[in-house]
Design a protein around this motif. Structure first.
Motif, PDB file in Angstrom:
ATOM      1  N   ALA A  21       3.865   6.062   2.042  1.00  0.00           N
ATOM      2  CA  ALA A  21       4.288   7.449   1.984  1.00  0.00           C
ATOM      3  C   ALA A  21       3.624   8.337   3.233  1.00  0.00           C
ATOM      4  O   ALA A  21       4.459   9.135   3.388  1.00  0.00           O
ATOM      5  CB  ALA A  21       3.604   7.937   0.711  1.00  0.00           C
ATOM      6  N   MET A  22       2.848   7.894   3.846  1.00  0.00           N
ATOM      7  CA  MET A  22       2.442   8.430   4.959  1.00  0.00           C
ATOM      8  C   MET A  22       3.422   8.210   6.037  1.00  0.00           C
ATOM      9  O   MET A  22       3.661   9.200   6.645  1.00  0.00           O
ATOM     10  CB  MET A  22       1.065   8.064   5.662  1.00  0.00           C
ATOM     11  CG  MET A  22      -0.053   8.443   4.734  1.00  0.00           C
ATOM     12  SD  MET A  22      -1.647   7.727   5.202  1.00  0.00           S
ATOM     13  CE  MET A  22      -1.752   7.875   6.835  1.00  0.00           C
ATOM     14  N   GLY A  23       3.956   7.142   6.012  1.00  0.00           N
ATOM     15  CA  GLY A  23       4.999   6.681   7.066  1.00  0.00           C
ATOM     16  C   GLY A  23       6.288   7.203   6.556  1.00  0.00           C
ATOM     17  O   GLY A  23       6.952   7.856   7.668  1.00  0.00           O
ATOM     18  N   ALA A  24       6.488   7.588   5.570  1.00  0.00           N
ATOM     19  CA  ALA A  24       7.816   8.116   5.055  1.00  0.00           C
ATOM     20  C   ALA A  24       7.701   9.712   5.538  1.00  0.00           C
ATOM     21  O   ALA A  24       8.668  10.108   5.818  1.00  0.00           O
ATOM     22  CB  ALA A  24       8.096   7.922   3.514  1.00  0.00           C
ATOM     23  N   LEU A  25       6.653  10.418   5.253  1.00  0.00           N
ATOM     24  CA  LEU A  25       6.359  11.604   5.625  1.00  0.00           C
ATOM     25  C   LEU A  25       6.621  11.833   7.082  1.00  0.00           C
ATOM     26  O   LEU A  25       7.078  12.933   7.619  1.00  0.00           O
ATOM     27  CB  LEU A  25       5.000  12.188   5.211  1.00  0.00           C
ATOM     28  CG  LEU A  25       4.784  13.762   5.250  1.00  0.00           C
ATOM     29  CD1 LEU A  25       5.762  14.571   4.413  1.00  0.00           C
ATOM     30  CD2 LEU A  25       3.461  13.949   4.714  1.00  0.00           C
ATOM     31  N   ALA A  26       5.797  10.847   7.734  1.00  0.00           N
ATOM     32  CA  ALA A  26       5.978  10.947   9.438  1.00  0.00           C
ATOM     33  C   ALA A  26       7.437  10.848   9.891  1.00  0.00           C
ATOM     34  O   ALA A  26       7.899  11.397  10.842  1.00  0.00           O
ATOM     35  CB  ALA A  26       4.953  10.078   9.957  1.00  0.00           C
ATOM     36  N   GLY A  27       8.195   9.955   9.308  1.00  0.00           N
ATOM     37  CA  GLY A  27       9.589   9.606   9.455  1.00  0.00           C
ATOM     38  C   GLY A  27      10.480  10.728   9.194  1.00  0.00           C
ATOM     39  O   GLY A  27      11.323  10.900  10.083  1.00  0.00           O
ATOM     40  N   ALA A  28      10.118  11.348   7.949  1.00  0.00           N
ATOM     41  CA  ALA A  28      10.975  12.683   7.724  1.00  0.00           C
ATOM     42  C   ALA A  28      10.780  13.588   8.759  1.00  0.00           C
ATOM     43  O   ALA A  28      11.656  14.350   9.269  1.00  0.00           O
ATOM     44  CB  ALA A  28      10.742  13.004   6.184  1.00  0.00           C
ATOM     45  N   ALA A  29       9.736  13.901   9.059  1.00  0.00           N
ATOM     46  CA  ALA A  29       9.134  14.939   9.893  1.00  0.00           C
ATOM     47  C   ALA A  29       9.883  14.338  11.631  1.00  0.00           C
ATOM     48  O   ALA A  29      10.254  15.487  12.260  1.00  0.00           O
ATOM     49  CB  ALA A  29       7.779  15.280  10.219  1.00  0.00           C
ATOM     50  N   ALA A  30       9.720  13.550  11.834  1.00  0.00           N
ATOM     51  CA  ALA A  30      10.361  13.007  13.141  1.00  0.00           C
ATOM     52  C   ALA A  30      11.699  12.992  13.157  1.00  0.00           C
ATOM     53  O   ALA A  30      12.455  13.517  14.029  1.00  0.00           O
ATOM     54  CB  ALA A  30       9.951  11.527  13.225  1.00  0.00           C
ATOM     55  N   ALA A  31      12.435  12.665  12.105  1.00  0.00           N
ATOM     56  CA  ALA A  31      13.727  12.860  12.116  1.00  0.00           C
ATOM     57  C   ALA A  31      14.232  14.305  11.902  1.00  0.00           C
ATOM     58  O   ALA A  31      15.283  14.540  12.773  1.00  0.00           O
ATOM     59  CB  ALA A  31      14.366  12.233  10.634  1.00  0.00           C
ATOM     60  N   ALA A  32      13.727  15.261  11.108  1.00  0.00           N
ATOM     61  CA  ALA A  32      13.859  16.836  11.320  1.00  0.00           C
ATOM     62  C   ALA A  32      13.720  16.996  12.742  1.00  0.00           C
ATOM     63  O   ALA A  32      14.710  17.725  13.301  1.00  0.00           O
ATOM     64  CB  ALA A  32      13.098  17.444  10.361  1.00  0.00           C
ATOM     65  N   ASP A  45       0.945  -1.256   0.024  1.00  0.00           N
ATOM     66  CA  ASP A  45       0.021   0.100   0.108  1.00  0.00           C
ATOM     67  C   ASP A  45       0.970   1.380   0.047  1.00  0.00           C
ATOM     68  O   ASP A  45       1.289   1.674   0.870  1.00  0.00           O
ATOM     69  CB  ASP A  45      -0.848  -0.106   1.163  1.00  0.00           C
ATOM     70  CG  ASP A  45      -1.839   1.044   1.323  1.00  0.00           C
ATOM     71  OD1 ASP A  45      -1.780   2.046   0.355  1.00  0.00           O
ATOM     72  OD2 ASP A  45      -2.762   1.149   2.062  1.00  0.00           O
ATOM     73  N   TRP A  46       1.136   1.654  -1.088  1.00  0.00           N
ATOM     74  CA  TRP A  46       2.196   2.897  -1.335  1.00  0.00           C
ATOM     75  C   TRP A  46       1.472   4.113  -0.631  1.00  0.00           C
ATOM     76  O   TRP A  46       2.453   5.074  -0.182  1.00  0.00           O
ATOM     77  CB  TRP A  46       2.246   3.270  -2.857  1.00  0.00           C
ATOM     78  CG  TRP A  46       2.861   1.881  -3.418  1.00  0.00           C
ATOM     79  CD1 TRP A  46       2.572   1.052  -4.259  1.00  0.00           C
ATOM     80  CD2 TRP A  46       4.394   1.633  -3.315  1.00  0.00           C
ATOM     81  NE1 TRP A  46       3.571   0.122  -4.604  1.00  0.00           N
ATOM     82  CE2 TRP A  46       4.744   0.498  -4.203  1.00  0.00           C
ATOM     83  CE3 TRP A  46       5.229   2.218  -2.302  1.00  0.00           C
ATOM     84  CZ2 TRP A  46       6.021   0.097  -4.166  1.00  0.00           C
ATOM     85  CZ3 TRP A  46       6.726   1.654  -2.521  1.00  0.00           C
ATOM     86  CH2 TRP A  46       6.932   0.476  -3.146  1.00  0.00           C
ATOM     87  N   THR A  47       0.226   4.184  -0.384  1.00  0.00           N
ATOM     88  CA  THR A  47      -0.037   5.304   0.288  1.00  0.00           C
ATOM     89  C   THR A  47       0.386   5.394   1.842  1.00  0.00           C
ATOM     90  O   THR A  47       0.751   6.408   2.287  1.00  0.00           O
ATOM     91  CB  THR A  47      -1.704   5.565   0.456  1.00  0.00           C
ATOM     92  OG1 THR A  47      -2.249   5.576  -1.247  1.00  0.00           O
ATOM     93  CG2 THR A  47      -2.356   6.841   0.939  1.00  0.00           C
ATOM     94  N   LEU A  48       0.177   4.098   2.206  1.00  0.00           N
ATOM     95  CA  LEU A  48       0.574   4.006   3.841  1.00  0.00           C
ATOM     96  C   LEU A  48       2.095   4.189   3.743  1.00  0.00           C
ATOM     97  O   LEU A  48       2.449   4.900   4.794  1.00  0.00           O
ATOM     98  CB  LEU A  48       0.230   2.583   4.468  1.00  0.00           C
ATOM     99  CG  LEU A  48      -1.546   2.552   4.986  1.00  0.00           C
ATOM    100  CD1 LEU A  48      -1.391   1.037   5.261  1.00  0.00           C
ATOM    101  CD2 LEU A  48      -1.496   3.529   6.055  1.00  0.00           C
TER     102      LEU A  48
END
Length: 101
Positions: A11-22, A6-9
């Protein structure tokens, strides 16, 4: 048997991971800068680390609730951003870390 992602999930996880890392590494930078100005740096570093780790684990736990695909995106984005930030910081110091003292 085919396993679809599920590429939407993801992408949501990747976006959250990028925000968390920042947020994590931004907080690390702020904490270290504050600690270097203090006579007792551990009074800044320990609470900073505890808060950053607790928030990262809480956010990761929330993302894990979305599923394994979202958690994989979260972890991948966190690690990719970590590598990019380290490469950027090292490039700014001339390629090698300079001694702090």
């Amino acid at each position: 048997m085919t396993g679809g992602i599920d590429w939407t999930l993801f992408a949501m996880g990747a976006l959250a991971g990028a925000a968390a890392a920042a947020a994590f590494f931004g907080g690390l930078a702020v904490g270290v800068r504050m600690a270097l100005r203090r006579r007792r740096p551990m009074a800044v570093l320990l609470p900073s680390a505890a808060i950053r780790i607790a928030l990262l684990l809480t956010f990761g736990w929330w993302v894990a609730g979305l599923g394994a695909v979202a958690l994989a995106g979260f972890a991948l984005a966190f690690m990719v951003l970590r590598v990019v930030l380290l490469a950027t910081v090292r490039a700014g110091t001339g390629g090698e870390a300079k001694p702090w003292n």
